[in-house]
Write a protein that holds these residues in place. Structure first.
Motif, PDB file in Angstrom:
ATOM      1  N   CYS A 257       0.872  -1.166   0.000  1.00 27.29           N
ATOM      2  CA  CYS A 257       0.000   0.000   0.000  1.00 27.29           C
ATOM      3  C   CYS A 257       0.912   1.220   0.000  1.00 27.29           C
ATOM      4  N   GLU A 259       1.941   2.970   2.308  1.00 34.07           N
ATOM      5  CA  GLU A 259       2.908   2.967   3.414  1.00 34.07           C
ATOM      6  C   GLU A 259       4.166   2.178   3.057  1.00 34.07           C
ATOM      7  N   HIS A 264       0.336  -6.387   1.500  1.00 37.05           N
ATOM      8  CA  HIS A 264      -0.990  -6.802   1.966  1.00 37.05           C
ATOM      9  C   HIS A 264      -1.411  -7.978   1.092  1.00 37.05           C
ATOM     10  N   CYS A 313      -1.230  -2.150   9.825  1.00 34.63           N
ATOM     11  CA  CYS A 313      -0.534  -1.226   8.935  1.00 34.63           C
ATOM     12  C   CYS A 313      -1.069   0.192   9.177  1.00 34.63           C
ATOM     13  N   CYS A 315      -1.873   2.278   7.206  1.00 35.84           N
ATOM     14  CA  CYS A 315      -2.913   2.615   6.221  1.00 35.84           C
ATOM     15  C   CYS A 315      -4.298   2.251   6.734  1.00 35.84           C
TER      16      CYS A 315
HETATM   17 ZN   LIG Z   1      -1.095  -0.792   4.416  1.00 32.79          ZN
END
Ligand SMILES: [Zn+2]
Length: 438
Positions: A257, A259, A264, A313, A315
């Motif tokens: 993602c 980040e 993921h 995470c 995110c």
């Molecule tokens: Zn993430």
């Protein structure tokens, strides 16, 4: 309860738009993801127990019934290996009439063939579409995908993912970087999906001839070291997102993602296990396909070494993350320095000035002691002693444990410098070799 889960899965995962799927994915309690997975696992096991010759035989030999299996551990030593897929006839694994086949080549032996139905390719593409969307791909963007086509799966799944997002997509196999560079402006591509080495070549052209406005770059199919990623990002002034997957896993299995802290993973199509983890959690990745019914794979030994990342995470996505792949299980070398993987040396050597990309690290034996020998090609007139200093400094700073083992005499460091071009290996060159006697 289970009926409710099926309804959720069918309404959200199989039907509905990708933006809705992504929004739902963000508010999904991790416990529910786990329940959906375990429900999918039990269904896959029951299905394969009836329809797949290979797996039903394994169950019989172990004296197990599919209904008794509730968790992967219940299957004990039952796995599907790359050697099984390569060596046994397809009929051993096929559970229904296939609609597509893809191949994957390994470092040894013939290709592995994996069969799919169209519905399964669409479902795999749904996950890829969701991560593309989460990373900012939108209708109106124009993507060019240069994953090798032929019998490889990734370009087809990327094409289908773009279709689901209503995004213009050219999945054109793997032309030369110059051919794509010449069309960037004509077709107004602003998203590039490609393997890392190809991307570096395209970026080298752009560095000389000028770059174009690009919004996002997705790279997969090979490991991409940080210096390469930084270079490509600098040339295009766009983020490079890395993905991880394979033909056996149905194309994309995980993607970063924004980040960029691990991949993921697609927890709705795939159930991951880490086999025999070390104290840091690193072990061999094992995957069970949850939704495939043409050629389901139950506890497939991926042979890659990774671990799950702890915590949520930043995110906010509750979907679990895998760390970047450390290397292949068969590339790991256990020695006085610890468990060594090619990734360690990519990190140590990646930014050493004047070092050509044709390096190799060998583990040798001298008497009773291990020697870690760096074989390096000198370019740009850098002196051997300056390069050796840079390598030692990087190793000490980035892998203090490995360094400490050297200080206390567990192994010795050695350097061999070669002239440029003398360390050329085959296509799948080995970065780390174990040359100690049996
Ligand atoms: Zn993430």
């Amino acid at each position: 309860m289970i009926a409710d889960l099926r309804q959720i899965v069918e309404r959200r995962l199989i039907g509905g738009s990708i933006p809705r799927l992504v929004r739902w994915g963000k508010v999904l309690p991790p416990g529910l993801v786990r329940r959906i997975q375990m429900d999918g696992f039990r269904r896959a096991v029951r299905y394969a127990g009836v329809h797949q010759k290979f797996f039903s035989r394994k169950l019989r030999e172990a004296g197990l019934r599919a209904e008794q299996v509730r968790r992967p551990e219940d299957l004990g030593g039952i796995f599907t290996t790359p050697e099984d897929i390569r060596g046994l006839p397809a009929e051993e694994f096929l559970c229904r009439e296939p609609q597509a086949v893809f191949e994957t080549t390994g470092t040894s032996g013939g290709p592995k063939r994996v069969y799919f139905g169209y519905d399964e390719l669409d479902f795999a593409a749904r996950y890829e579409a969701a991560v593309f969307y989460e990373n900012g791909l939108r209708t109106g963007d124009r993507a060019v995908c240069t994953f090798d086509a032929g019998y490889w799966i990734s370009s087809w799944v990327t094409f289908l993912a773009c279709k689901q997002l209503d995004v213009f997509c050219s999945a054109v196999g793997k032309p030369t970087p110059q051919e794509v560079y010449d069309r960037l402006s004509l077709y107004r591509y602003n998203v590039i999906v490609a393997d890392p080495t190809w991307l570096v070549s395209l970026s080298e052209i752009a560095e000389k001839q000028g770059s174009f406005p690009v919004k996002l770059i997705f790279a997969a199919g090979d490991r991409m070291t940080d210096p390469y990623r930084d270079y490509v990002q600098r040339i295009w002034n766009a983020p490079v997102m890395l993905g991880y997957g394979s033909t056996e896993m149905g194309g994309g299995a995980g993607m970063e993602c924004r980040e960029r802290q691990g991949y993921h993973v697609d927890e709705f199509n795939l159930l991951f296990e880490i086999l025999d983890p070390d104290p840091e959690g690193y072990g061999e990745l094992v995957v069970t396909t949850l939704s495939r019914r043409t050629m389901p794979l139950i506890r497939y030994r991926v042979r890659d070494i990774t671990r799950f990342l702890d915590g949520t995470c930043p995110c906010g996505m509750p979907i679990r993350r895998l760390a970047r792949i450390r290397g292949r299980r068969d590339e790991m070398v256990v020695m006085g320095a610890g468990n060594m993987y090619p990734e360690i040396f990519e990190k140590v050597l990646g930014d050493v000035p004047g070092l050509s990309s044709n390096w190799q690290v060998a583990v040798r034996q001298e008497g009773l002691h291990d020697v870690l020998e760096f074989r390096l090609e000198l370019t740009n007139g850098v002196s051997a002693s300056a390069m050796e200093d840079a390598v030692r400094k990087n190793l000490e700073a980035r892998y203090p444990d490995v360094w400490a083992n050297q200080l206390c005499g567990m192994y010795r460091l050695a350097f061999r410098f070669c002239s440029p071009g003398s360390l050329v290996h085959g296509r799948k060159r080995k970065r780390l070799v174990d040359e100690r006697g049996e």
